[in-house]
Design a protein around this motif. Structure first.
Motif, PDB file in Angstrom:
ATOM      1  N   GLY A 162     -15.854  -9.155 -19.085  1.00 47.34           N
ATOM      2  CA  GLY A 162     -15.729  -8.302 -19.709  1.00 47.34           C
ATOM      3  C   GLY A 162     -14.519  -7.171 -19.724  1.00 47.34           C
ATOM      4  N   VAL A 163     -14.926  -6.027 -20.112  1.00 46.81           N
ATOM      5  CA  VAL A 163     -14.079  -5.151 -19.397  1.00 46.81           C
ATOM      6  C   VAL A 163     -14.112  -4.534 -17.773  1.00 46.81           C
ATOM      7  N   VAL A 164     -12.918  -4.785 -17.594  1.00 46.37           N
ATOM      8  CA  VAL A 164     -13.206  -4.955 -15.808  1.00 46.37           C
ATOM      9  C   VAL A 164     -12.372  -2.950 -15.478  1.00 46.37           C
ATOM     10  N   PHE A 165     -13.398  -2.138 -14.744  1.00 49.79           N
ATOM     11  CA  PHE A 165     -13.476  -1.753 -14.482  1.00 49.79           C
ATOM     12  C   PHE A 165     -12.526  -1.867 -13.119  1.00 49.79           C
ATOM     13  N   GLY A 166     -12.581  -0.420 -12.793  1.00 47.42           N
ATOM     14  CA  GLY A 166     -12.132  -0.310 -11.836  1.00 47.42           C
ATOM     15  C   GLY A 166     -10.689   0.594 -10.684  1.00 47.42           C
ATOM     16  N   LYS A 167     -10.621   1.086 -10.035  1.00 45.32           N
ATOM     17  CA  LYS A 167      -9.302   1.863  -9.822  1.00 45.32           C
ATOM     18  C   LYS A 167      -7.640   1.592 -10.150  1.00 45.32           C
ATOM     19  N   ASN A 168      -7.385   2.716  -9.950  1.00 47.01           N
ATOM     20  CA  ASN A 168      -5.513   2.399 -10.217  1.00 47.01           C
ATOM     21  C   ASN A 168      -5.008   1.668 -11.229  1.00 47.01           C
ATOM     22  N   GLY A 169      -5.408   1.653 -12.760  1.00 46.55           N
ATOM     23  CA  GLY A 169      -5.536   0.278 -13.332  1.00 46.55           C
ATOM     24  C   GLY A 169      -5.917  -0.150 -14.628  1.00 46.55           C
ATOM     25  N   GLY A 170      -5.507  -0.249 -15.039  1.00 45.82           N
ATOM     26  CA  GLY A 170      -7.179  -1.266 -16.370  1.00 45.82           C
ATOM     27  C   GLY A 170      -7.138   0.185 -17.443  1.00 45.82           C
ATOM     28  N   ILE A 171      -8.632   0.020 -18.143  1.00 41.64           N
ATOM     29  CA  ILE A 171      -8.756   0.501 -19.936  1.00 41.64           C
ATOM     30  C   ILE A 171      -9.674   1.852 -19.404  1.00 41.64           C
ATOM     31  N   HIS A 207     -16.785  -5.027 -12.444  1.00 41.07           N
ATOM     32  CA  HIS A 207     -16.203  -4.276 -11.630  1.00 41.07           C
ATOM     33  C   HIS A 207     -15.417  -5.278 -11.094  1.00 41.07           C
ATOM     34  N   ILE A 208     -14.368  -4.497 -10.837  1.00 40.47           N
ATOM     35  CA  ILE A 208     -12.786  -5.196 -10.237  1.00 40.47           C
ATOM     36  C   ILE A 208     -13.304  -6.318  -9.108  1.00 40.47           C
ATOM     37  N   ASP A 209     -14.294  -5.623  -8.120  1.00 38.95           N
ATOM     38  CA  ASP A 209     -14.921  -6.339  -6.855  1.00 38.95           C
ATOM     39  C   ASP A 209     -15.576  -7.632  -7.396  1.00 38.95           C
ATOM     40  N   ASP A 210     -16.517  -7.641  -8.378  1.00 41.83           N
ATOM     41  CA  ASP A 210     -17.023  -8.125  -8.321  1.00 41.83           C
ATOM     42  C   ASP A 210     -16.527  -9.516  -9.149  1.00 41.83           C
ATOM     43  N   VAL A 211     -15.429  -9.294  -9.900  1.00 42.36           N
ATOM     44  CA  VAL A 211     -14.752  -9.678 -10.664  1.00 42.36           C
ATOM     45  C   VAL A 211     -14.142 -10.907  -9.266  1.00 42.36           C
ATOM     46  N   ILE A 212     -12.999 -10.123  -8.510  1.00 48.70           N
ATOM     47  CA  ILE A 212     -12.579 -11.239  -7.436  1.00 48.70           C
ATOM     48  C   ILE A 212     -13.507 -11.848  -6.383  1.00 48.70           C
ATOM     49  N   GLN A 213     -14.682 -11.627  -6.519  1.00 46.41           N
ATOM     50  CA  GLN A 213     -15.941 -12.342  -5.782  1.00 46.41           C
ATOM     51  C   GLN A 213     -16.274 -13.508  -6.305  1.00 46.41           C
ATOM     52  N   ALA A 214     -15.902 -13.579  -7.488  1.00 43.90           N
ATOM     53  CA  ALA A 214     -16.218 -14.231  -8.764  1.00 43.90           C
ATOM     54  C   ALA A 214     -15.065 -15.315  -8.345  1.00 43.90           C
ATOM     55  N   ILE A 215     -14.068 -14.977  -8.508  1.00 48.90           N
ATOM     56  CA  ILE A 215     -12.901 -16.178  -8.702  1.00 48.90           C
ATOM     57  C   ILE A 215     -13.760 -17.265  -7.159  1.00 48.90           C
ATOM     58  N   PHE A 262      -3.123  -5.561 -13.453  1.00 47.86           N
ATOM     59  CA  PHE A 262      -4.145  -4.670 -13.230  1.00 47.86           C
ATOM     60  C   PHE A 262      -5.221  -5.848 -12.280  1.00 47.86           C
ATOM     61  N   ILE A 263      -5.821  -7.206 -13.125  1.00 47.14           N
ATOM     62  CA  ILE A 263      -6.204  -7.771 -12.154  1.00 47.14           C
ATOM     63  C   ILE A 263      -5.895  -8.369 -10.977  1.00 47.14           C
ATOM     64  N   GLY A 264      -4.742  -9.213 -11.349  1.00 46.87           N
ATOM     65  CA  GLY A 264      -4.294 -10.038 -10.779  1.00 46.87           C
ATOM     66  C   GLY A 264      -2.974  -9.069  -9.461  1.00 46.87           C
ATOM     67  N   SER A 265      -3.355  -7.263  -9.748  1.00 50.18           N
ATOM     68  CA  SER A 265      -2.745  -7.456  -8.231  1.00 50.18           C
ATOM     69  C   SER A 265      -3.816  -6.538  -7.337  1.00 50.18           C
ATOM     70  N   HIS A 266      -4.915  -6.761  -7.746  1.00 51.88           N
ATOM     71  CA  HIS A 266      -6.209  -6.282  -6.887  1.00 51.88           C
ATOM     72  C   HIS A 266      -6.110  -7.842  -6.644  1.00 51.88           C
ATOM     73  N   LEU A 267      -6.365  -8.529  -7.219  1.00 52.26           N
ATOM     74  CA  LEU A 267      -6.695 -10.301  -6.430  1.00 52.26           C
ATOM     75  C   LEU A 267      -5.677  -9.919  -5.438  1.00 52.26           C
ATOM     76  N   LEU A 268      -3.613 -10.297  -5.524  1.00 51.37           N
ATOM     77  CA  LEU A 268      -3.285 -10.421  -4.842  1.00 51.37           C
ATOM     78  C   LEU A 268      -3.812  -9.892  -2.900  1.00 51.37           C
ATOM     79  N   ARG A 269      -4.074  -8.080  -3.104  1.00 51.94           N
ATOM     80  CA  ARG A 269      -3.953  -7.765  -2.317  1.00 51.94           C
ATOM     81  C   ARG A 269      -5.098  -8.407  -1.676  1.00 51.94           C
ATOM     82  N   TYR A 270      -6.876  -8.686  -1.801  1.00 52.09           N
ATOM     83  CA  TYR A 270      -7.486  -9.072  -1.437  1.00 52.09           C
ATOM     84  C   TYR A 270      -7.099 -10.380  -0.592  1.00 52.09           C
ATOM     85  N   LEU A 271      -6.344 -11.364  -1.595  1.00 48.17           N
ATOM     86  CA  LEU A 271      -5.643 -12.545  -0.834  1.00 48.17           C
ATOM     87  C   LEU A 271      -5.855 -12.133   0.734  1.00 48.17           C
TER      88      LEU A 271
END
Length: 298
Positions: free
Chosen positions: A163-172, A199-207, A12-21
């Motif tokens: 924490g629990v990662v919230f976002g579209k298209n996957g996750g819990i 939020h998944i967007d904040d995860v990506i920005q934190a990375i 879930f996180i990896g696929s969102h990160l790939l798209r952003y990168l």
């Protein structure tokens, strides 16, 4: 163009990160057990770390690991969860050493499960990066994963406790929202148990933020600064969906259904992102209402 290796790239996180990168013009090497066809000029899929020979890396994001929420925590399942994280991380650092690769920064995943749970159910304590772990499975899993990631002092590794990662298209999140959307279950257990999310967007920005951090800090809680409990989550989600779920779900039912794994739902700790905030990181979604509205309505 900077090159990033992502392990756990199909999650879930990896696929969102790939798209952003890729959208932001990084060269991406994605590690997966199954080979994928790359339709992007800047994306290379690999199924083995031996493919890193003669490759230069600027950054690494290590997200590999079996999903902790799928399947009861039997002894065999626990071992698989540990091995999928620790063994992959060990092999990653061995490959970096073997091929003399020293990225500017390695971000290695972990979770706020490191802090365990508040068995007193008072939930008065707020954990930060200096708080202690516990002798329970979810904490020991994170401890072993982090210890392996920090075992090479020659690499600039930073640990990301999620924490629990919230976002579209996957996750819990879809599973959490479904009973509310259907106007069924609201409160689970006491409803007072902490829900620490991001939020998944904040995860990506934190990375991306940690890629550039010059701090000696090694551990970062990647969680929203918003402190809510399970019933507050229900209230906010109900408002967004315009629902009024009425059925409570008693704790003993969750324990019967999930066993030890029910700790993920019935217990927890409040956690604050102290290190990120101290370094000036700004959360785009610092409160649950704005996060859910963006996810549900976008």
């Amino acid at each position: 163009m900077q090159t990033v290796l992502v392990t756990g790239a199909t999650g879930f996180i990896g696929s969102h990160l790939l798209r952003y990168l890729l959208q932001h013009h990084f060269q991406v090497i994605a590690l997966s057990r199954k080979m994928h066809i790359s339709n992007h000029v800047n994306l290379q899929w690999i199924d083995s770390l031996t493919a890193l020979e003669n490759i230069s890396l600027d950054y690494v994001v290590n997200l590999a690991g079996e999903s902790i929420g799928q399947g009861r925590w039997t002894a065999a399942r626990k071992q698989k969860l540990i091995q999928s994280r620790v063994d992959t991380t060990k092999k990653l650092y061995q490959a970096l050493t073997q091929y003399q690769i020293k990225p500017k920064c390695i971000i290695s995943g972990s979770a706020i499960g490191y802090y365990g749970v508040d068995f007193t159910e008072q939930w008065l304590n707020v954990c930060d990066e200096s708080s202690s772990p516990q002798a329970i499975f979810m904490s020991e899993l994170c401890q072993k994963w982090e210890a392996e990631a920090l075992s090479d002092p020659l690499q600039n590794t930073k640990i990301m406790r999620l924490g629990v990662v919230f976002g579209k298209n996957g996750g819990i999140l879809p599973q959490m929202l479904l009973p509310i959307k259907l106007n069924l279950v609201g409160r689970i257990g006491s409803g007072r148990q902490p829900m620490t999310w991001v939020h998944i967007d904040d995860v990506i920005q934190a990375i991306l933020f940690l890629f550039q951090s010059a701090s000696d800090q090694k551990i970062y809680n990647v969680v929203a600064p918003d402190h809510i409990d399970q019933m507050q989550f229900v209230n906010v989600a109900s408002k967004v969906f315009k629902r009024k779920p009425f059925l409570p779900l008693p704790s003993f039912v969750m324990k019967l259904l999930m066993g030890e794994q029910s700790q993920l739902v019935l217990n927890g700790q409040y956690v604050q992102p102290k290190a990120l905030l101290n370094e000036g990181f700004k959360f785009q979604y610092a409160d649950l209402d704005s996060a859910l509205r963006q996810i549900i309505h976008s």
